[in-house]
Design an enzyme around this catalytic site. Structure first.
Site, PDB file in Angstrom:
ATOM      1  N   ILE A  65       4.918   1.597   1.324  1.00 59.60           N
ATOM      2  CA  ILE A  65       4.507   2.375   2.493  1.00 59.60           C
ATOM      3  C   ILE A  65       5.154   3.751   2.444  1.00 59.60           C
ATOM      4  O   ILE A  65       6.354   3.873   2.213  1.00 59.60           O
ATOM      5  CB  ILE A  65       4.893   1.625   3.794  1.00 59.60           C
ATOM      6  CG1 ILE A  65       4.090   0.316   3.866  1.00 59.60           C
ATOM      7  CG2 ILE A  65       4.651   2.500   5.020  1.00 59.60           C
ATOM      8  CD1 ILE A  65       4.295  -0.477   5.122  1.00 59.60           C
ATOM      9  N   ALA A 110       9.700   6.606   2.239  1.00 58.90           N
ATOM     10  CA  ALA A 110       8.851   5.493   1.800  1.00 58.90           C
ATOM     11  C   ALA A 110       9.705   4.241   1.688  1.00 58.90           C
ATOM     12  O   ALA A 110      10.935   4.302   1.748  1.00 58.90           O
ATOM     13  CB  ALA A 110       8.222   5.807   0.456  1.00 58.90           C
ATOM     14  N   LYS A 111       9.069   3.123   1.545  1.00 57.16           N
ATOM     15  CA  LYS A 111       9.789   1.880   1.262  1.00 57.16           C
ATOM     16  C   LYS A 111       8.828   0.896   0.645  1.00 57.16           C
ATOM     17  O   LYS A 111       7.619   0.964   0.887  1.00 57.16           O
ATOM     18  CB  LYS A 111      10.368   1.292   2.558  1.00 57.16           C
ATOM     19  CG  LYS A 111      11.584   0.419   2.338  1.00 57.16           C
ATOM     20  CD  LYS A 111      12.838   1.241   2.113  1.00 57.16           C
ATOM     21  CE  LYS A 111      14.047   0.368   1.871  1.00 57.16           C
ATOM     22  NZ  LYS A 111      15.289   1.168   1.880  1.00 57.16           N
ATOM     23  N   GLY A 112       9.381  -0.052  -0.114  1.00 58.38           N
ATOM     24  CA  GLY A 112       8.548  -1.085  -0.693  1.00 58.38           C
ATOM     25  C   GLY A 112       9.223  -2.432  -0.561  1.00 58.38           C
ATOM     26  O   GLY A 112      10.436  -2.510  -0.338  1.00 58.38           O
ATOM     27  N   ASP A 151      17.088  -1.569  -3.511  1.00 60.08           N
ATOM     28  CA  ASP A 151      17.500  -1.944  -2.151  1.00 60.08           C
ATOM     29  C   ASP A 151      17.914  -3.413  -2.235  1.00 60.08           C
ATOM     30  O   ASP A 151      18.270  -3.884  -3.322  1.00 60.08           O
ATOM     31  CB  ASP A 151      16.356  -1.697  -1.157  1.00 60.08           C
ATOM     32  CG  ASP A 151      16.832  -1.739   0.297  1.00 60.08           C
ATOM     33  OD1 ASP A 151      17.570  -0.839   0.719  1.00 60.08           O
ATOM     34  OD2 ASP A 151      16.493  -2.711   1.012  1.00 60.08           O
TER      35      ASP A 151
END
Ligand code: NAD
Length: 421
Positions: A65, A110-112, A151
C-alpha cells in the site's frame, strides 16, 4: 499487574485516521485536503500460490500500500505475520508518510505485508514465498517508485531475495529497489542499529529537556527483536539499567538490571528471553507497567491503551514500535505529564539510514559508519527540537506536534504540485 486490552482489539487504521483528524483540525486543514490525505493513494492485494517442501501448494495473501508520494517515492517496510490485515498495512503506510516528512527526508509512505507464519516455514519455503510476493508486487515497487525495507519478521536476507528477484526480471542488478540489504550487495553501514540509535538520540534530547540523567536511568523494553534488542544494548552502553524486556512468549524483570548481551545469547539459544536465569518472570504486558524511568515499546501496535495507561510508570515513553499508544491513552499520559516521543519521530532512524542506503546505492558511492551516525544524529536531533518547540508553542503532546509538522509539510507538497489533470 493486570490483563488488558490486547493489540488484537485495536484497529490501527482507525487509530491512524483519528490521530490524523486531530492534527488536521488543529492545523485548520481544508476538508478537500483532509480527504486526499486521509486515505491511501494506491492499494495492491495479491493472492499467490507457493509450493511447500512437502509438495503441497499453499496460497498466501499479501499487500503493498502506498499512502502518499507527493514528497518523493514511497518508502516502507514489509511485515510477515499471521496477524497482518489490510487495515494494519494501511495505518503503517500512513505513518510512514508522516515519519518521512517529520524528519525531512524526500520520501512518501508505503507498507507491505504477507499473512503467514514465518516461524512455521522452512528457509526454502520462506525464500519461494518472498520471491513470488516480490514478483507479484513488482508492478508497483522500484528504485524510483516504491522502496521496501525490513519490518516485523523480515530481515536483510529477505531484502536480498527481493532485490535479486526484481533484478532478475530487469536483467541487471538494481540494489536501490530495497533497503536494509546485507552490506555485500549494497547495504549501508549502520542500518542494523539505525532504528534503535535514533531512539537513543531522541530519548537523550528528551531526558535533557526534563533534566533527567541517562546514566543510571531504568529502562523497560517491550519486544526483543531488531529494534528492541539493539535498543537494550545501546541504552545499556549509555549507562542505563535495563530492568525488563519481553518477547511474544513473556517478559523478564530484574530491578538490579539485565545484561542485554547475555539475554540476547539466551534468546538465540532458547528462542525466547523467557527463562533467563536470575530474572523474575512477568507477562508480556507487564513490562509496560514495571517501575522504570524510560519505557521503549518495540513490539507492536495498540499496547498502551486507556485500560493500562494509568499504570505506566515511566517518565519518558520512546516509541520504537509503530502505533503502540492509542489516542485515548495519549490523553491520559499527557495529563499525567509523561513525555511520549511518538513513533513517527522516535523510530525514524531506521528510514533515515534507509534513505542514506538508497542514496549510496543510486550513486554507487558508500560512506563509513561514522559519517552515517553523524548525519543520523543531526537529522534526529533537529527533528526532535522542531517537534518539541511546536509542542511548547501549542501546549500539546509531542504526537500532535509531530503530526502537525508532518501533515503540514505533506499538505504543502500536495498543494504546490496541484491536482492532475
Ligand atoms: P522484530 O520482528 O525483529 O521483533 C519484534 C519483537 O516483538 C520480537 O521480540 C517479538 O517477540 C515481539 N513481539 C511481537 N509481537 C508481540 C506482541 N503482540 N506482544 C509482545 N511482543 C511481541 O521486529 P522489529 O523490526 O524489531 O520491529 C518492532 C517494531 O518496531 C514494529 O512496530 C516495527 O514496525 C517497528 N519499527 C522497526 C524498524 C526497524 O528498522 N526494524 C523501524 C521502525 C519501526
Amino acid at each position: 499487574m493486570h490483563d488488558d486490552v490486547t493489540s488484537a482489539t485495536i484497529n490501527p487504521y482507525r487509530m491512524a485516521v483519528q490521530q490524523f483528524d486531530i492534527a488536521a483540525e488543529r492545523l485548520g486543514l481544508s476538508e478537500d485536503m483532509r480527504e486526499i490525505l486521509r486515505q491511501p493513494k494506491r492499494e495492491l492485494a495479491v493472492n499467490f500460490p507457493v509450493r511447500l517442501d512437502n509438495g503441497r501448494i499453499k496460497t498466501f495473501t499479501g499487500y503493498r500500500i502506498q499512502h502518499n508520494v507527493n514528497r518523493g517515492p514511497a518508502k516502507g517496510g514489509i511485515r510477515y505475520s499471521p496477524d497482518v490485515t489490510l487495515d494494519e498495512v494501511r495505518a503503517l503506510a500512513m505513518w510512514m508518510t508522516w515519519k518521512c516528512a517529520v524528519v525531512g527526508i524526500p520520501f512518501g509512505g508505503a507498507k507491505g505485508g504477507v499473512i503467514c507464519d514465518p516461524k512455521q516455514m522452512t528457509p526454502a519455503e520462506l525464500e519461494r514465498m518472498t520471491r513470488r510476493y516480490a514478483t507479484e508486487i513488482s508492478i508497483v515497487i522500484g528504485p524510483h517508485s516504491d522502496i521496501p525495507a525490513p519490518d516485523v519478521n523480515t530481515n536483510s536476507q529477505v531484502m536480498a531475495w527481493i532485490m535479486d528477484t526484481y533484478s532478475m526480471h530487469e536483467g541487471f542488478s538494481i540494489p536501490a529497489v530495497v533497503t536494509g540489504k546485507p552490506l555485500s550487495i549494497g547495504g549501508s553501514e549502520g542500518r542494523n542499529d539505525a532504528t534503535a540509535t535514533g531512539v537513543l538520540f531522541v530519548t537523550r534530547q528528551g531526558a535533557q529537556r526534563l533534566g533527567m540523567p541517562l546514566r543510571g536511568a531504568r529502562v523497560s523494553i517491550q519486544g526483543f527483536g531488531n529494534a528492541g534488542s539493539v535498543a537494550a544494548r545501546l541504552f545499556h552502553n549509555e549507562g542505563c539499567k535495563i530492568v525488563a524486556v519481553s518477547d511474544t512468549r513473556g517478559g523478564i524483570y530484574n530491578e538490579s538490571g539485565l545484561d542485554p548481551a547475555a539475554v540476547l545469547r539466551h534468546k538465540q539459544e532458547r528462542g525466547s528471553v523467557v527463562g533467563f536465569p536470575g530474572a523474575q518472570q512477568v507477562r508480556v504486558q507487564d513490562v509496560l507497567e514495571v517501575p522504570c524511568d524510560i519505557l521503549v515499546p518495540a513490539a507492536t501496535e495498540g499496547v498502551i491503551t486507556a485500560a493500562n495507561a494509568d499504570r505506566v510508570q515511566a517518565t519518558i515513553i520512546a516509541e520504537a514500535a509503530n502505533g503502540p499508544t492509542t489516542p485515548e491513552a495519549d490523553v491520559l499520559l499527557f495529563k499525567k505529564g509523561r513525555m511520549v516521543i511518538p513513533d513517527i519521530l522516535a523510530n525514524a532512524g531506521g528510514v533515515t539510514v534507509s534513505y542514506f542506503e538508497w542514496v549510496q546505492d543510486l550513486q554507487s558511492f558508500f560512506w563509513g559508519v561514522d559519517e552515517i551516525t553523524k548525519r543520523l544524529e543531526v537529522i534526529m536531533t533537529r527533528a526532535f527540537e522542531s517537534v518539541a518547540e511546536r509542542a511548547d508553542q501549542y501546549h500539546c503532546d509531542m504526537r500532535l506536534a509531530a503530526n502537525m509538522l508532518a501533515i503540514s509539510r505533506v499538505a504543502e507538497a500536495t498543494q504546490i504540485r496541484g491536482i492532475y489533470p
